[in-house]
Design an enzyme around this catalytic site. Structure first.
Site, PDB file in Angstrom:
ATOM      1  N   LYS A 111      62.942 -37.688  41.184  1.00  0.00           N
ATOM      2  CA  LYS A 111      61.936 -38.166  40.239  1.00  0.00           C
ATOM      3  C   LYS A 111      60.656 -38.424  41.006  1.00  0.00           C
ATOM      4  O   LYS A 111      60.703 -38.701  42.213  1.00  0.00           O
ATOM      5  CB  LYS A 111      62.406 -39.485  39.605  1.00  0.00           C
ATOM      6  N   ASP A 138      57.654 -36.066  32.328  1.00  0.00           N
ATOM      7  CA  ASP A 138      58.262 -37.319  31.870  1.00  0.00           C
ATOM      8  C   ASP A 138      57.111 -38.034  31.146  1.00  0.00           C
ATOM      9  O   ASP A 138      56.165 -37.361  30.696  1.00  0.00           O
ATOM     10  CB  ASP A 138      58.801 -38.126  33.072  1.00  0.00           C
TER      11      ASP A 138
HETATM   12  N1  GLU Z   1      62.094 -36.394  32.484  1.00  0.00           N
HETATM   13  C1  GLU Z   1      63.234 -35.847  31.823  1.00  0.00           C
HETATM   14  C2  GLU Z   1      64.454 -36.721  32.084  1.00  0.00           C
HETATM   15  O1  GLU Z   1      64.319 -37.917  32.185  1.00  0.00           O
HETATM   16  C3  GLU Z   1      63.436 -34.369  32.126  1.00  0.00           C
HETATM   17  C4  GLU Z   1      63.530 -34.008  33.561  1.00  0.00           C
HETATM   18  C5  GLU Z   1      63.542 -32.487  33.841  1.00  0.00           C
HETATM   19  O2  GLU Z   1      63.500 -31.709  32.890  1.00  0.00           O
HETATM   20  O3  GLU Z   1      63.634 -32.136  35.006  1.00  0.00           O
HETATM   21  O4  GLU Z   1      65.574 -36.279  32.120  1.00  0.00           O
END
Ligand code: GLU
Length: 448
Positions: free
Chosen positions: A128, A168
């Site tokens: 992340k 996100d």
């Molecule tokens: N931000 C999204 C999550 O919390 C998607 C992350 C992604 O697609 O890599 O899962």
């Protein structure tokens, strides 16, 4: 034989090693309260110190972002990428641009992502990243200059086989476009280094819809288990971004009535239901005008805007907290129960506080934790990576069908590892154990 793990001692060490990161402690505790008893029954996980190893990020990158605003003033922000765990695949997870972003919040999100990505059954590790940059009120050019400055540094640490970021909160199609374009110019490489891309340059159909649609596919599985369905159900939703919008769209398609949407200023309540026509207006407000959700009542005067409140006070059958972490507290959980709510499923990451979660589990409210219920987004990112590797694009129907199957499979995995309490599946337990086992086994197999 290795000594048994004690939850209190384990958590104390996590807190000492990671001071001032309350959200990270919370996310680890949620997992550990389920996993400590489980690993104590499976001593090989104790022997290999699997839990201790999983809470330590493989790499934390922190950097400076300097950019020029429209008044030609220099601005400085913090940027991060947490490369949490790569045992089952390249690091994968979104980027969040929000003033609240700090190391602890991103570590909690990266930690959640490891288990979530494992549940999807696709080969993706967890990561992340993001920045404390606030996109609210910024011009398109300011957003672009910021994204370029952010990628200037991030590009040194990612590629399609190492780490694949996505969106996100605060990072949608526009931002991914700017980030992708800049990576391509810096590296002179056209690769699937990001997901959530536009269709014209390697994106997948259904990716924008996937978290919201997947959430409802999961809710549908939860209800089917009870010989019930979405038809005729009253649903309250928080948030009004990507997840909430497409969750609402799928609710309407499956015959449920959506009563609320919200943002940080308050919630809109439409007693008549936010139907497909009204959602077109929501799309314009949110995705074209980048406006606040309160603008909804200018178009539909029968609806009300309740300032400074969250939608959990509205009578409903189903509640979908889709906005952000810790947005639903114990008091809200009690209100939901007394108002007849039967099911809560998380479209956001960790939106319910631990007290609220335990209240649901103890009072017969079906509870779908985020790492299972909102995994459709990252799962479809995984499908975007597959299409990029194949240099092919699947049809809308094909991606949707795969997403549906993945959500069904996640539900089956949760069931397999859950206890049934008073006829309810404990998805909290099931999701955490199911997500853990695959990563833990890979971690042991790969040595150190
Ligand atoms: N931000 C999204 C999550 O919390 C998607 C992350 C992604 O697609 O890599 O899962």
């Amino acid at each position: 034989m290795a000594a048994k793990l004690d939850l209190g001692t384990f958590m104390q060490k996590v807190k000492e090693d990671n001071p001032n990161e309350p959200e990270f402690h919370q996310a680890v505790h949620e997992v550990a309260e389920v996993l400590v008893p489980y690993v104590n029954e499976n001593p090989r996980y104790i022997k290999h110190k699997v839990l201790e190893r999983l809470v330590e990020p493989e790499r934390v990158i922190q950097f400076k972002i300097t950019w020029h605003d429209d008044h030609n003033e220099i601005q400085v922000n913090k940027g991060y990428r947490i490369q949490m765990n790569s045992c089952i695949g390249p690091y994968k997870g979104g980027l969040r641009f929000h003033p609240s972003v700090n190391l602890g919040i991103l570590k909690f999100l990266a930690f959640e992502q490891v288990f979530k990505n494992s549940l999807t059954t696709l080969p993706m590790g967890g990561g992340k990243g993001g920045s404390n940059f606030d996109p609210k009120g910024k011009s398109d050019l300011e957003i672009m200059r910021f994204c370029k400055a952010f990628m200037e540094e991030l590009s040194k640490h990612i590629d399609e086989n190492t780490d694949v970021p996505a969106g996100d909160i605060g990072v949608g199609g526009r931002e991914i476009g700017f980030l992708f374009g800049h990576y391509k110019r810096l590296r002179n490489k056209f690769t699937g280094v990001l997901t959530g891309k536009g269709l014209e340059y390697g994106g997948s159909l259904i990716r924008p819809e996937a978290t919201g649609y997947g959430l409802l596919y999961f809710v549908d599985c939860m209800l089917k288990e009870k010989n019930d369905g979405l038809k005729g159900k009253n649903v309250v939703i928080s948030g009004s971004g990507n997840v909430s919008f497409y969750a609402a769209e799928k609710c309407v398609e499956l015959g449920a009535k959506v009563l609320t949407l919200s943002d940080s200023s308050g919630y809109i309540y439409d007693q008549e239901g936010i139907d497909a026509e009204k959602l077109k207006v929501v799309a314009k407000i949110k995705f074209e005008d980048y406006d606040r959700i309160s603008a909804y009542v200018n178009h539909f005067p029968n609806a009300v805007f309740v300032e400074g409140k969250t939608p959990w006070e509205v009578q409903c059958d189903i509640a979908l907290p889709n906005a952000t972490q810790n947005e639903l507290h114990l008091d809200d959980a009690k209100k939901l129960l007394s108002n007849g709510c039967k099911l809560v499923a998380e479209g956001a990451n960790m939106p319910c506080t631990p007290e609220a979660v335990h209240f649901f589990l103890e009072n017969g409210i079906l509870y779908g934790p985020g790492k299972a219920a909102n995994a459709g987004g990252v799962a479809t990112s995984g499908l975007e990576m597959s299409q990029n590797s194949l240099r092919l694009s699947w049809t809308r129907e094909e991606v949707d069908e795969r997403l549906r199957n993945i959500m069904y499979n996640i539900h089956e995995q949760c069931k397999k590892f859950a206890d049934e309490k008073a006829g309810n599946i404990n998805y909290f337990k099931g999701a955490n154990i199911a997500g853990f086992v695959k990563v833990a086994n890979a971690l042991i197999a790969e040595g150190y």
